[in-house]
Design a protein around this motif. Structure first.
Motif, PDB file in Angstrom:
ATOM      1  N   GLN A  55       0.827  -1.202   0.000  1.00 16.08           N
ATOM      2  CA  GLN A  55       0.000   0.000   0.000  1.00 16.08           C
ATOM      3  C   GLN A  55       0.866   1.258   0.000  1.00 16.08           C
ATOM      4  O   GLN A  55       0.607   2.213  -0.748  1.00 16.08           O
ATOM      5  N   VAL A  56       1.893   1.266   0.839  1.00 20.19           N
ATOM      6  CA  VAL A  56       2.782   2.425   0.935  1.00 20.19           C
ATOM      7  C   VAL A  56       3.498   2.655  -0.397  1.00 20.19           C
ATOM      8  O   VAL A  56       3.606   3.790  -0.872  1.00 20.19           O
ATOM      9  N   TRP A  57       3.980   1.573  -1.006  1.00 20.74           N
ATOM     10  CA  TRP A  57       4.674   1.715  -2.294  1.00 20.74           C
ATOM     11  C   TRP A  57       3.740   2.266  -3.370  1.00 20.74           C
ATOM     12  O   TRP A  57       4.131   3.123  -4.168  1.00 20.74           O
ATOM     13  N   ALA A  58       2.508   1.769  -3.405  1.00 27.87           N
ATOM     14  CA  ALA A  58       1.553   2.254  -4.404  1.00 27.87           C
ATOM     15  C   ALA A  58       1.296   3.754  -4.221  1.00 27.87           C
ATOM     16  O   ALA A  58       1.243   4.512  -5.196  1.00 27.87           O
ATOM     17  N   LEU A  59       1.129   4.180  -2.966  1.00 33.22           N
ATOM     18  CA  LEU A  59       0.954   5.617  -2.719  1.00 33.22           C
ATOM     19  C   LEU A  59       2.171   6.402  -3.181  1.00 33.22           C
ATOM     20  O   LEU A  59       2.048   7.444  -3.840  1.00 33.22           O
ATOM     21  N   ALA A  60       3.366   5.915  -2.839  1.00 34.81           N
ATOM     22  CA  ALA A  60       4.584   6.624  -3.226  1.00 34.81           C
ATOM     23  C   ALA A  60       4.735   6.691  -4.736  1.00 34.81           C
ATOM     24  O   ALA A  60       5.243   7.683  -5.278  1.00 34.81           O
ATOM     25  N   THR A  61       4.292   5.664  -5.427  1.00 30.14           N
ATOM     26  CA  THR A  61       4.400   5.642  -6.881  1.00 30.14           C
ATOM     27  C   THR A  61       3.540   6.717  -7.526  1.00 30.14           C
ATOM     28  O   THR A  61       3.999   7.473  -8.402  1.00 30.14           O
ATOM     29  N   VAL A  62       2.282   6.832  -7.105  1.00 32.63           N
ATOM     30  CA  VAL A  62       1.418   7.841  -7.715  1.00 32.63           C
ATOM     31  C   VAL A  62       1.809   9.249  -7.249  1.00 32.63           C
ATOM     32  O   VAL A  62       1.699  10.214  -8.011  1.00 32.63           O
ATOM     33  N   VAL A  63       2.268   9.387  -6.021  1.00 35.05           N
ATOM     34  CA  VAL A  63       2.732  10.694  -5.550  1.00 35.05           C
ATOM     35  C   VAL A  63       3.908  11.174  -6.386  1.00 35.05           C
ATOM     36  O   VAL A  63       3.973  12.343  -6.801  1.00 35.05           O
ATOM     37  N   GLU A  68       2.869  18.413  -8.166  1.00 40.85           N
ATOM     38  CA  GLU A  68       2.099  19.093  -7.125  1.00 40.85           C
ATOM     39  C   GLU A  68       2.152  18.361  -5.788  1.00 40.85           C
ATOM     40  O   GLU A  68       1.920  18.974  -4.740  1.00 40.85           O
ATOM     41  N   PHE A  69       2.479  17.068  -5.805  1.00 42.29           N
ATOM     42  CA  PHE A  69       2.574  16.314  -4.560  1.00 42.29           C
ATOM     43  C   PHE A  69       4.024  16.130  -4.095  1.00 42.29           C
ATOM     44  O   PHE A  69       4.276  15.415  -3.128  1.00 42.29           O
ATOM     45  N   ARG A  70       4.936  16.784  -4.806  1.00 41.00           N
ATOM     46  CA  ARG A  70       6.347  16.781  -4.401  1.00 41.00           C
ATOM     47  C   ARG A  70       6.818  18.196  -4.053  1.00 41.00           C
ATOM     48  O   ARG A  70       8.006  18.479  -4.061  1.00 41.00           O
ATOM     49  N   MET A  71       5.880  19.059  -3.728  1.00 45.99           N
ATOM     50  CA  MET A  71       6.200  20.457  -3.497  1.00 45.99           C
ATOM     51  C   MET A  71       6.711  20.722  -2.089  1.00 45.99           C
ATOM     52  O   MET A  71       6.395  20.006  -1.140  1.00 45.99           O
ATOM     53  N   CYS A  72       7.501  21.782  -1.981  1.00 44.18           N
ATOM     54  CA  CYS A  72       7.988  22.277  -0.701  1.00 44.18           C
ATOM     55  C   CYS A  72       8.209  23.772  -0.848  1.00 44.18           C
ATOM     56  O   CYS A  72       7.934  24.354  -1.902  1.00 44.18           O
ATOM     57  N   LEU A  73       8.698  24.397   0.201  1.00 42.72           N
ATOM     58  CA  LEU A  73       9.003  25.822   0.175  1.00 42.72           C
ATOM     59  C   LEU A  73      10.505  26.023   0.325  1.00 42.72           C
ATOM     60  O   LEU A  73      11.160  25.324   1.100  1.00 42.72           O
ATOM     61  N   THR A  74      11.037  26.970  -0.426  1.00 42.28           N
ATOM     62  CA  THR A  74      12.433  27.341  -0.258  1.00 42.28           C
ATOM     63  C   THR A  74      12.580  28.200   1.001  1.00 42.28           C
ATOM     64  O   THR A  74      11.584  28.561   1.641  1.00 42.28           O
ATOM     65  N   GLY A  75      13.818  28.527   1.338  1.00 45.04           N
ATOM     66  CA  GLY A  75      14.050  29.362   2.508  1.00 45.04           C
ATOM     67  C   GLY A  75      13.393  30.718   2.417  1.00 45.04           C
ATOM     68  O   GLY A  75      13.057  31.338   3.439  1.00 45.04           O
TER      69      GLY A  75
END
Length: 226
Positions: A55-63, A68-75
């Motif tokens: 289940q975890v791998w399947a979620l990580a694959t689609v993410v 948009e699901f790999r986003m973060c904020l810079t400093g």
């Protein structure tokens, strides 16, 4: 670990949406769906591999398919995208009735990911530290499991979490209905990172991947015995 790539706000179609939901109306939302995992659970019965890790791998694959699901904020507070993100997931300690959070590097090969993640569950199943490996890397997203109950709604209320752009997933207990097996999946999303369209696409792709699980769940890696 590669650094996240800044997003060019001058060409990004969601630049105005990001600004609106990041600064003017900061908000998150959650979506809970029942994913049809009938084929997935059938394939599991033919495989020695662990359901939770799959289940975890399947979620990580689609993410990892979608920026948009790999986003973060810079400093400086600007949006950026990690080249890859890794799942951090919970493991329950039944004696203490607490859980630990562990993480494994994402691998697009399920067998390789399973070989890394399965020993973590065995090693830290009696962990007393919340993060027995130390803090997860900054390019991690969270998955938790509630296998004791099936649910049709689940919502996290994150105080001051306006800088948290990574999705958060919660999995429930399988339920049977009309001959199909359903898995409750709740996903918490920062609206600055993704809209309803993106989240609906994510859960639809998850269901499609689960329906194709016989191709990846039971596949043998090179060197494995028959």
């Amino acid at each position: 670990m590669d650094a996240p790539a800044p997003i060019d706000l001058s060409t990004w179609p969601r630049a105005q949406h990001f600004a609106h939901y990041r600064d003017r109306v900061p908000c998150t939302y959650s979506m809970t769906v029942e994913v049809d995992v009938t084929e997935f659970t059938a394939a599991l019965r033919r495989s020695p591999r662990k359901s939770y890790i799959a289940q975890v791998w399947a979620l990580a694959t689609v993410v990892n398919r979608h920026e948009e699901f790999r986003m973060c904020l810079t400093g400086s507070g600007d949006p950026a995208v990690w080249p890859v993100v890794h799942p951090a997931f919970t493991v329950f300690n039944p004696e203490r009735e607490t859980f630990a959070c562990v993480w494994a590097p994402y691998d697009p090969d399920f067998g390789a990911f399973h070989d890394t993640a399965a020993p973590l569950l065995a090693e830290h199943g009696r962990a007393t530290d919340f993060f027995p490996q130390g803090p997860p890397p900054p390019n991690a997203f969270d998955v938790s499991s509630l296998p004791w109950a099936s649910f049709t709604g689940f919502n996290l209320n994150i105080g001051g979490g306006w800088d948290h752009l990574a999705p958060i997933f919660t999995l429930g207990r399988y339920t049977e209905r009309e001959g199909r097996t359903l898995l409750p999946v709740s996903v918490q999303i920062h609206h600055a990172a993704a809209d309803g369209f993106h989240t609906a696409r994510l859960v639809n792709e998850l269901e499609e991947l689960m329906a194709e699980s016989s191709a990846w769940l039971t596949a043998r890696r090179e060197g494995e015995g028959a």
